[in-house]
Design a protein around this motif. Structure first.
Motif, PDB file in Angstrom:
ATOM      1  N   GLY A 104       0.841  -1.199   0.000  1.00  0.00           N
ATOM      2  CA  GLY A 104       0.000   0.000   0.000  1.00  0.00           C
ATOM      3  C   GLY A 104       0.868   1.237   0.000  1.00  0.00           C
ATOM      4  O   GLY A 104       1.629   1.484  -0.941  1.00  0.00           O
ATOM      5  N   SER A 105       0.796   2.022   1.081  1.00  0.00           N
ATOM      6  CA  SER A 105       1.598   3.258   1.146  1.00  0.00           C
ATOM      7  C   SER A 105       3.093   2.975   1.166  1.00  0.00           C
ATOM      8  O   SER A 105       3.896   3.814   0.735  1.00  0.00           O
ATOM      9  CB  SER A 105       1.198   4.087   2.371  1.00  0.00           C
ATOM     10  OG  SER A 105       1.445   3.368   3.573  1.00  0.00           O
ATOM     11  N   LEU A 106       3.495   1.789   1.644  1.00  0.00           N
ATOM     12  CA  LEU A 106       4.916   1.449   1.682  1.00  0.00           C
ATOM     13  C   LEU A 106       5.497   1.247   0.282  1.00  0.00           C
ATOM     14  O   LEU A 106       6.717   1.174   0.121  1.00  0.00           O
ATOM     15  CB  LEU A 106       5.146   0.199   2.520  1.00  0.00           C
ATOM     16  CG  LEU A 106       4.995   0.373   4.042  1.00  0.00           C
ATOM     17  CD1 LEU A 106       4.966  -0.980   4.737  1.00  0.00           C
ATOM     18  CD2 LEU A 106       6.102   1.247   4.607  1.00  0.00           C
ATOM     19  N   ALA A 115       8.528   7.774  -1.203  1.00  0.00           N
ATOM     20  CA  ALA A 115       8.555   9.007  -0.403  1.00  0.00           C
ATOM     21  C   ALA A 115       8.154   8.761   1.043  1.00  0.00           C
ATOM     22  O   ALA A 115       8.356   9.626   1.895  1.00  0.00           O
ATOM     23  CB  ALA A 115       7.640  10.064  -1.028  1.00  0.00           C
ATOM     24  N   THR A 116       7.595   7.590   1.351  1.00  0.00           N
ATOM     25  CA  THR A 116       7.137   7.312   2.718  1.00  0.00           C
ATOM     26  C   THR A 116       8.091   6.410   3.488  1.00  0.00           C
ATOM     27  O   THR A 116       7.794   6.043   4.616  1.00  0.00           O
ATOM     28  CB  THR A 116       5.729   6.668   2.724  1.00  0.00           C
ATOM     29  OG1 THR A 116       5.829   5.289   2.315  1.00  0.00           O
ATOM     30  CG2 THR A 116       4.766   7.415   1.812  1.00  0.00           C
ATOM     31  N   VAL A 117       9.203   6.023   2.874  1.00  0.00           N
ATOM     32  CA  VAL A 117      10.194   5.186   3.565  1.00  0.00           C
ATOM     33  C   VAL A 117      11.502   5.961   3.666  1.00  0.00           C
ATOM     34  O   VAL A 117      11.741   6.900   2.909  1.00  0.00           O
ATOM     35  CB  VAL A 117      10.411   3.832   2.847  1.00  0.00           C
ATOM     36  CG1 VAL A 117       9.130   3.022   2.835  1.00  0.00           C
ATOM     37  CG2 VAL A 117      10.936   4.024   1.435  1.00  0.00           C
ATOM     38  N   VAL A 134      -9.195   4.863  14.927  1.00  0.00           N
ATOM     39  CA  VAL A 134      -9.313   6.311  15.118  1.00  0.00           C
ATOM     40  C   VAL A 134      -7.917   6.838  15.406  1.00  0.00           C
ATOM     41  O   VAL A 134      -7.237   6.353  16.305  1.00  0.00           O
ATOM     42  CB  VAL A 134     -10.285   6.646  16.270  1.00  0.00           C
ATOM     43  CG1 VAL A 134     -10.325   8.149  16.493  1.00  0.00           C
ATOM     44  CG2 VAL A 134     -11.677   6.109  15.966  1.00  0.00           C
ATOM     45  N   TRP A 135      -7.497   7.806  14.631  1.00  0.00           N
ATOM     46  CA  TRP A 135      -6.146   8.341  14.765  1.00  0.00           C
ATOM     47  C   TRP A 135      -6.103   9.494  15.770  1.00  0.00           C
ATOM     48  O   TRP A 135      -7.126   9.861  16.347  1.00  0.00           O
ATOM     49  CB  TRP A 135      -5.633   8.775  13.396  1.00  0.00           C
ATOM     50  CG  TRP A 135      -4.939   7.661  12.656  1.00  0.00           C
ATOM     51  CD1 TRP A 135      -3.610   7.565  12.396  1.00  0.00           C
ATOM     52  CD2 TRP A 135      -5.528   6.487  12.086  1.00  0.00           C
ATOM     53  NE1 TRP A 135      -3.338   6.410  11.704  1.00  0.00           N
ATOM     54  CE2 TRP A 135      -4.480   5.724  11.506  1.00  0.00           C
ATOM     55  CE3 TRP A 135      -6.824   5.986  12.025  1.00  0.00           C
ATOM     56  CZ2 TRP A 135      -4.706   4.517  10.862  1.00  0.00           C
ATOM     57  CZ3 TRP A 135      -7.047   4.780  11.377  1.00  0.00           C
ATOM     58  CH2 TRP A 135      -5.994   4.066  10.816  1.00  0.00           C
ATOM     59  N   HIS A 175      11.545  -0.390  15.069  1.00  0.00           N
ATOM     60  CA  HIS A 175      10.612   0.170  16.059  1.00  0.00           C
ATOM     61  C   HIS A 175       9.748   1.258  15.432  1.00  0.00           C
ATOM     62  O   HIS A 175       8.520   1.278  15.634  1.00  0.00           O
ATOM     63  CB  HIS A 175      11.373   0.726  17.253  1.00  0.00           C
ATOM     64  CG  HIS A 175      10.490   1.335  18.302  1.00  0.00           C
ATOM     65  ND1 HIS A 175       9.595   0.585  19.040  1.00  0.00           N
ATOM     66  CD2 HIS A 175      10.327   2.633  18.705  1.00  0.00           C
ATOM     67  CE1 HIS A 175       8.925   1.391  19.863  1.00  0.00           C
ATOM     68  NE2 HIS A 175       9.349   2.634  19.676  1.00  0.00           N
ATOM     69  N   ALA A 176      10.355   2.154  14.665  1.00  0.00           N
ATOM     70  CA  ALA A 176       9.590   3.222  14.012  1.00  0.00           C
ATOM     71  C   ALA A 176       8.587   2.643  13.018  1.00  0.00           C
ATOM     72  O   ALA A 176       7.444   3.116  12.907  1.00  0.00           O
ATOM     73  CB  ALA A 176      10.540   4.190  13.307  1.00  0.00           C
ATOM     74  N   LEU A 177       8.992   1.588  12.306  1.00  0.00           N
ATOM     75  CA  LEU A 177       8.095   0.934  11.349  1.00  0.00           C
ATOM     76  C   LEU A 177       6.918   0.287  12.071  1.00  0.00           C
ATOM     77  O   LEU A 177       5.770   0.401  11.643  1.00  0.00           O
ATOM     78  CB  LEU A 177       8.874  -0.103  10.545  1.00  0.00           C
ATOM     79  CG  LEU A 177       8.103  -0.886   9.482  1.00  0.00           C
ATOM     80  CD1 LEU A 177       7.590   0.032   8.390  1.00  0.00           C
ATOM     81  CD2 LEU A 177       8.981  -1.990   8.896  1.00  0.00           C
ATOM     82  N   GLU A 178       7.192  -0.387  13.183  1.00  0.00           N
ATOM     83  CA  GLU A 178       6.119  -1.019  13.949  1.00  0.00           C
ATOM     84  C   GLU A 178       5.167   0.013  14.536  1.00  0.00           C
ATOM     85  O   GLU A 178       3.956  -0.234  14.635  1.00  0.00           O
ATOM     86  CB  GLU A 178       6.711  -1.892  15.050  1.00  0.00           C
ATOM     87  CG  GLU A 178       7.367  -3.154  14.515  1.00  0.00           C
ATOM     88  CD  GLU A 178       8.061  -3.962  15.593  1.00  0.00           C
ATOM     89  OE1 GLU A 178       8.239  -5.174  15.397  1.00  0.00           O
ATOM     90  OE2 GLU A 178       8.430  -3.377  16.646  1.00  0.00           O
ATOM     91  N   GLN A 179       5.666   1.180  14.906  1.00  0.00           N
ATOM     92  CA  GLN A 179       4.783   2.253  15.381  1.00  0.00           C
ATOM     93  C   GLN A 179       3.881   2.732  14.263  1.00  0.00           C
ATOM     94  O   GLN A 179       2.690   2.973  14.461  1.00  0.00           O
ATOM     95  CB  GLN A 179       5.620   3.411  15.929  1.00  0.00           C
ATOM     96  CG  GLN A 179       6.214   3.134  17.301  1.00  0.00           C
ATOM     97  CD  GLN A 179       6.880   4.354  17.890  1.00  0.00           C
ATOM     98  OE1 GLN A 179       7.650   5.049  17.228  1.00  0.00           O
ATOM     99  NE2 GLN A 179       6.570   4.638  19.148  1.00  0.00           N
ATOM    100  N   ARG A 180       4.465   2.894  13.073  1.00  0.00           N
ATOM    101  CA  ARG A 180       3.676   3.300  11.899  1.00  0.00           C
ATOM    102  C   ARG A 180       2.583   2.284  11.610  1.00  0.00           C
ATOM    103  O   ARG A 180       1.457   2.650  11.266  1.00  0.00           O
ATOM    104  CB  ARG A 180       4.613   3.441  10.694  1.00  0.00           C
ATOM    105  CG  ARG A 180       3.899   3.609   9.356  1.00  0.00           C
ATOM    106  CD  ARG A 180       4.883   3.807   8.232  1.00  0.00           C
ATOM    107  NE  ARG A 180       4.219   3.824   6.936  1.00  0.00           N
ATOM    108  CZ  ARG A 180       4.784   4.199   5.809  1.00  0.00           C
ATOM    109  NH1 ARG A 180       6.041   4.607   5.804  1.00  0.00           N
ATOM    110  NH2 ARG A 180       4.109   4.182   4.667  1.00  0.00           N
TER     111      ARG A 180
END
Length: 197
Positions: free
Chosen positions: A10-12, A16-18, A41-42, A74-79
């Motif tokens: 998808g967005s990955l 520009a998003t990585v 809900v964000w 860790h940052a990827l898992e948060q995303r």
């Protein structure tokens, strides 16, 4: 350098998003289907629907195999906090350039059971998110990639929130007007329901 390798569908797919320096390899994943089936809900209180996948024999989706430093995990898992990692999918992946399988440790993100449900009026697809995804597919495969995305994704009954003017998606990207028109033509052909932000 210790790395992680994952499949983005998808967005990955949109470079520009990585992070800069990530290695991105286009390919195809057999036995999986994309679907608009993760809701939440964000931070701003906006409910929205994002992409997930499900296993389906005989199906195939395009996407990218991305390799980056393990320190980024860790940052990827948060995303991808509404997703769980599904590992060992390397044998189902084929690089487009050389038709090689992916590494054994290749993984993808799939919606967790508590977030796995179809989008709805309260959890619509953000147009800014859809634009970002389509731009990624267009970067790699052109208009054929955009058509492939629509043809191999389930859940187009989910409404689309028109937030393009004031994007709610945190990784929204700037897109040329002509390309946006191409996206809108596909949306119209798909007969999607558009709702005002």
């Amino acid at each position: 350098m210790i790395t992680i390798t994952y499949f983005g569908y998808g967005s990955l797919v949109n470079a520009a998003t990585v992070p800069d320096g990530a290695e991105i390899v286009p390919g195809r994943l057999k036995g999986w289907v994309r679907e608009w089936r993760v809701c939440g809900v964000w931070e701003n209180g906006q409910g929205r629907c994002a992409l997930s996948v499900r296993q389906e024999p005989g199906s195939e989706i395009r996407g990218v195999m991305t390799r980056e430093q393990q320190s980024r995990l860790h940052a990827l898992e948060q995303r991808e906090s509404r997703y769980e990692k599904i590992g060992q999918i390397g044998t189902s992946f084929r690089c487009e350039a050389e038709s090689k399988p992916g590494p054994e440790e290749l993984f993808l993100f799939k919606a967790t059971p508590e977030n796995e449900r179809w989008g709805c009026d309260r959890h619509p697809i953000l147009q800014s998110y859809l634009d970002c995804v389509l731009a990624g597919f267009h970067q790699i495969w052109g208009e054929e990639g955009v058509s492939h995305f629509f043809d191999t994704t389930d859940g187009w009954h989910v409404p689309v929130l028109k937030d393009r003017a004031v994007p709610l998606y945190p990784r929204a990207v700037e897109i040329d007007t002509k390309l946006l028109q191409l996206f809108d033509d596909h949306v119209e052909r798909q007969n999607l329901t558009l709702i005002s932000a």
